[in-house]
Design an enzyme around this catalytic site. Structure first.
Site, PDB file in Angstrom:
ATOM      1  N   GLU A  75       0.819  -1.214   0.000  1.00  0.00           N
ATOM      2  CA  GLU A  75       0.000   0.000   0.000  1.00  0.00           C
ATOM      3  C   GLU A  75       0.856   1.269   0.000  1.00  0.00           C
ATOM      4  OE1 GLU A  75      -2.988  -0.476  -0.522  1.00  0.00           O
ATOM      5  OE2 GLU A  75      -3.997  -1.818   0.881  1.00  0.00           O
ATOM      6  N   HIS A  93      -3.260   2.504   8.665  1.00  0.00           N
ATOM      7  CA  HIS A  93      -4.309   1.803   7.902  1.00  0.00           C
ATOM      8  C   HIS A  93      -4.512   0.433   8.527  1.00  0.00           C
ATOM      9  CE1 HIS A  93      -6.475  -0.396   4.903  1.00  0.00           C
ATOM     10  NE2 HIS A  93      -5.419  -1.096   4.525  1.00  0.00           N
ATOM     11  N   HIS A  95      -7.800  -2.935   9.239  1.00  0.00           N
ATOM     12  CA  HIS A  95      -9.028  -3.570   8.777  1.00  0.00           C
ATOM     13  C   HIS A  95      -9.962  -3.877   9.953  1.00  0.00           C
ATOM     14  CE1 HIS A  95      -6.364  -5.410   5.313  1.00  0.00           C
ATOM     15  NE2 HIS A  95      -6.513  -4.099   5.206  1.00  0.00           N
ATOM     16  N   HIS A 155     -12.852  -2.877   2.598  1.00  0.00           N
ATOM     17  CA  HIS A 155     -11.408  -2.988   2.806  1.00  0.00           C
ATOM     18  C   HIS A 155     -11.010  -2.634   4.236  1.00  0.00           C
ATOM     19  CE1 HIS A 155      -7.159  -2.017   0.982  1.00  0.00           C
ATOM     20  NE2 HIS A 155      -7.063  -2.457   2.228  1.00  0.00           N
TER      21      HIS A 155
END
Length: 218
Positions: A75, A93, A95, A155
């Site tokens: 990413e 980031h 999930h 996502h």
């Protein structure tokens, strides 16, 4: 501040995110920026186990600066694009379950609680695109315009901040808001705060020097 000084804080933040149950297996990645250098977690790393010597230093074009056997997260593109388009010094980031669920059912997580002011108000959902793609990066950058957190369709969530602790805090705010929203939806039609309500919250926080809201020490 040297980029090397950020290795321990970045690992500590990754371990704390993992302990909070924000990601499954190797999902999620973090980075910090110092000048024209970015320190980022490696591809395939488990957040609960990542170590300082596994972190990778890249330049703003994504070129690896220091010799290492590790590869940057897949990413990396959206990390670099966010650093180019915002004043952020850190990106997180992950999930988290509630955030993923909300990203799959709406285009916008509305301000169901005044803590939404901590991330700029309503939380936009970036369109789905495969991880590592230019399309995903474009969507994330757009979703974060004048915000400090966003959701990513089917996502996860992404957040920015002046340091990695603040970026992770913003992820936590979005996850909590997502949990509240899902519970409210299961019971009926939730009331939503207006822009005027959120403006009043920020102004009141300013008068009281309340730390978590924009414009205050974080």
């Amino acid at each position: 501040m040297d980029i090397v000084d950020q290795r321990l804080p970045l690992c500590a933040a990754a371990h704390q995110l993992a302990a909070a149950g924000t990601s499954l297996s190797t999902g999620g990645n973090l980075s910090v920026r110092v000048g024209d250098r970015v320190l980022v977690t490696p591809s395939g790393a488990r957040l609960d186990a990542v170590q300082p010597d596994q972190l990778i230093v890249v330049d703003m074009d994504g070129a690896v600066i220091e010799e290492t056997r590790y590869r940057p997260t897949s990413e990396l593109r959206f990390h670099l694009d966010l650093y180019r388009s915002t004043s952020a010094s850190a990106i997180a980031h992950a999930h988290p379950m509630a955030s993923v669920a909300v990203s799959a059912i709406t285009e916008l997580l509305p301000p169901i609680h005044y803590d939404a002011a901590m991330v700029g108000g309503s939380v936009r959902v970036a369109p789905y695109a495969v991880f590592g793609s230019a399309e995903l990066s474009e969507g994330v950058v757009a979703a974060l315009f004048e915000r400090t957190a966003a959701l990513m369709r089917n996502h996860g969530s992404v957040a920015i901040g002046g340091n990695i602790e603040t970026a992770c805090e913003h992820l936590g705010v979005v996850e909590w808001l997502s949990e509240v929203y899902l519970k409210a939806l299961s019971a009926g039609s939730p009331a939503v705060l207006s822009d005027e309500h959120l403006t009043e919250v920020v102004a009141t926080a300013a008068r009281r020097s309340y730390r978590p809201f924009p414009g205050h020490d974080r």
